[in-house]
Design an enzyme around this catalytic site. Structure first.
Site, PDB file in Angstrom:
ATOM      1  N   GLN A   1      16.383  12.985  14.487  1.00  0.00           N
ATOM      2  CA  GLN A   1      15.415  12.533  15.487  1.00  0.00           C
ATOM      3  C   GLN A   1      14.003  12.372  14.928  1.00  0.00           C
ATOM      4  O   GLN A   1      13.128  11.826  15.596  1.00  0.00           O
ATOM      5  CB  GLN A   1      15.363  13.516  16.656  1.00  0.00           C
ATOM      6  CG  GLN A   1      16.641  13.556  17.460  1.00  0.00           C
ATOM      7  CD  GLN A   1      16.501  14.487  18.636  1.00  0.00           C
ATOM      8  OE1 GLN A   1      16.631  15.693  18.501  1.00  0.00           O
ATOM      9  NE2 GLN A   1      16.199  13.941  19.801  1.00  0.00           N
TER      10      GLN A   1
ATOM     11  N   GLY B   1      15.211  21.476  21.991  1.00  0.00           N
ATOM     12  CA  GLY B   1      15.997  21.335  20.771  1.00  0.00           C
ATOM     13  C   GLY B   1      15.590  20.060  20.065  1.00  0.00           C
ATOM     14  O   GLY B   1      15.176  19.094  20.712  1.00  0.00           O
TER      15      GLY B   1
ATOM     16  N   HIS C   1      24.423  19.836  22.017  1.00  0.00           N
ATOM     17  CA  HIS C   1      23.634  18.600  22.000  1.00  0.00           C
ATOM     18  C   HIS C   1      23.071  18.352  20.594  1.00  0.00           C
ATOM     19  O   HIS C   1      23.143  17.236  20.074  1.00  0.00           O
ATOM     20  CB  HIS C   1      22.507  18.719  23.041  1.00  0.00           C
ATOM     21  CG  HIS C   1      21.631  17.515  23.155  1.00  0.00           C
ATOM     22  ND1 HIS C   1      21.645  16.682  24.249  1.00  0.00           N
ATOM     23  CD2 HIS C   1      20.702  16.995  22.307  1.00  0.00           C
ATOM     24  CE1 HIS C   1      20.765  15.701  24.063  1.00  0.00           C
ATOM     25  NE2 HIS C   1      20.166  15.877  22.896  1.00  0.00           N
ATOM     26  N   GLU C   2      22.519  19.410  19.987  1.00  0.00           N
ATOM     27  CA  GLU C   2      21.914  19.233  18.648  1.00  0.00           C
ATOM     28  C   GLU C   2      22.985  19.015  17.581  1.00  0.00           C
ATOM     29  O   GLU C   2      22.796  18.202  16.671  1.00  0.00           O
ATOM     30  CB  GLU C   2      21.019  20.430  18.291  1.00  0.00           C
ATOM     31  CG  GLU C   2      19.866  20.697  19.258  1.00  0.00           C
ATOM     32  CD  GLU C   2      19.094  19.458  19.677  1.00  0.00           C
ATOM     33  OE1 GLU C   2      18.898  18.545  18.853  1.00  0.00           O
ATOM     34  OE2 GLU C   2      18.700  19.376  20.860  1.00  0.00           O
TER      35      GLU C   2
ATOM     36  N   CYS D   1      17.391  13.760  26.504  1.00  0.00           N
ATOM     37  CA  CYS D   1      17.231  13.791  25.049  1.00  0.00           C
ATOM     38  C   CYS D   1      15.861  13.209  24.713  1.00  0.00           C
ATOM     39  O   CYS D   1      15.471  12.189  25.283  1.00  0.00           O
ATOM     40  CB  CYS D   1      18.336  12.946  24.408  1.00  0.00           C
ATOM     41  SG  CYS D   1      18.196  12.813  22.610  1.00  0.00           S
ATOM     42  N   LEU D   2      15.153  13.859  23.794  1.00  0.00           N
ATOM     43  CA  LEU D   2      13.827  13.366  23.397  1.00  0.00           C
ATOM     44  C   LEU D   2      13.908  11.962  22.808  1.00  0.00           C
ATOM     45  O   LEU D   2      12.919  11.235  22.821  1.00  0.00           O
ATOM     46  CB  LEU D   2      13.181  14.326  22.387  1.00  0.00           C
ATOM     47  CG  LEU D   2      12.853  15.728  22.905  1.00  0.00           C
ATOM     48  CD1 LEU D   2      12.289  16.594  21.780  1.00  0.00           C
ATOM     49  CD2 LEU D   2      11.866  15.670  24.070  1.00  0.00           C
TER      50      LEU D   2
ATOM     51  N   HIS E   1      23.987  15.542  17.556  1.00  0.00           N
ATOM     52  CA  HIS E   1      23.015  14.704  16.825  1.00  0.00           C
ATOM     53  C   HIS E   1      23.350  14.673  15.331  1.00  0.00           C
ATOM     54  O   HIS E   1      23.239  13.628  14.682  1.00  0.00           O
ATOM     55  CB  HIS E   1      21.598  15.251  16.976  1.00  0.00           C
ATOM     56  CG  HIS E   1      20.846  14.716  18.158  1.00  0.00           C
ATOM     57  ND1 HIS E   1      20.618  13.374  18.368  1.00  0.00           N
ATOM     58  CD2 HIS E   1      20.259  15.362  19.195  1.00  0.00           C
ATOM     59  CE1 HIS E   1      19.921  13.213  19.485  1.00  0.00           C
ATOM     60  NE2 HIS E   1      19.698  14.393  20.005  1.00  0.00           N
TER      61      HIS E   1
HETATM   62 ZN   LIG Z   1      18.814  14.781  21.765  1.00  0.00          ZN
END
Ligand SMILES: [Zn+2]
Length: 195
Positions: A76, A71, A160-161, A118-119, A164
């Site tokens: 991000q 995701g 999660h997204e 998380c990236l 964000h």
């Molecule tokens: Zn994330």
């Protein structure tokens, strides 16, 4: 959201390969890391559904696959908008690609405690309780409204997204001790110029 696997697969494209006519080369965005204020600001509503947004969606999928995530939210990649892409198959199934513009969770059910990453917080993971099932209302890349139901990993990825897009990182769902430990380690990495 980051993938669970730690596969060290090299990127598929190399300089010697001729890109296929049907899929133009994609822009791979660098991923903004924890500490950048854009990650903690709510995104603005997407209002323009045009070719540019379609390009952005495809570039975000490519960037997400390159980073081995499941995701990726627009903040991000430094864009403060309510826009995200999700694919829990990591690119294995084109049908699994989901574009979420202006998404909202309209129903949640059950609880699952599972490790999450998380990236934007690379190298750190922690257990987060998420709903087992969620229903999400969103618009697709053309602006058409739709509803989608997710279970387990997909439900987790949606939550999660969407977090964000509200300026919330998974770190905020961790216990204080774990969160502080991660923040301390990141501070140290920053000092060493490794973050
Ligand atoms: Zn994330």
């Amino acid at each position: 959201m980051s993938d669970k696997s730690t596969s060290s697969k090299a990127p598929a494209a190399t300089a010697t390969e001729t890109p296929q006519v049907s899929s133009p080369p994609r822009k791979i965005y660098p991923i903004v890391k924890y500490g950048d204020p854009i990650l903690e600001k709510p995104g603005a509503l997407v209002q323009k559904f045009d070719a540019e947004l379609e390009e952005l969606a495809e570039d975000m999928f490519a960037s997400m696959y390159a980073a081995q995530g499941v995701g990726l939210a627009a903040p991000q990649i430094g864009k403060g908008m309510r826009f995200a892409v999700v694919d829990v198959t990591g690119g294995k199934n084109p049908e699994a690609k989901i574009v979420l513009a202006n998404p909202e969770v309209t129903h949640a059910e059950g609880e699952v405690r599972e490790e999450e990453g998380c990236l934007s917080v690379p190298g750190f993971r922690g257990y987060v309780v998420r709903p087992q099932f969620v229903t999400v209302k969103a618009q697709n890349v053309k602006g058409e409204p739709f509803e989608i139901r997710g279970e387990n990993l997909l439900a987790r990825a949606f939550c999660h997204e969407i977090d964000h897009l509200n300026g919330i990182l998974f770190l905020q769902h961790l216990g204080m001790l774990k969160r502080d430990m991660i923040k301390r380690k990141i501070k140290k990495l920053k000092k060493q110029g490794e973050w």
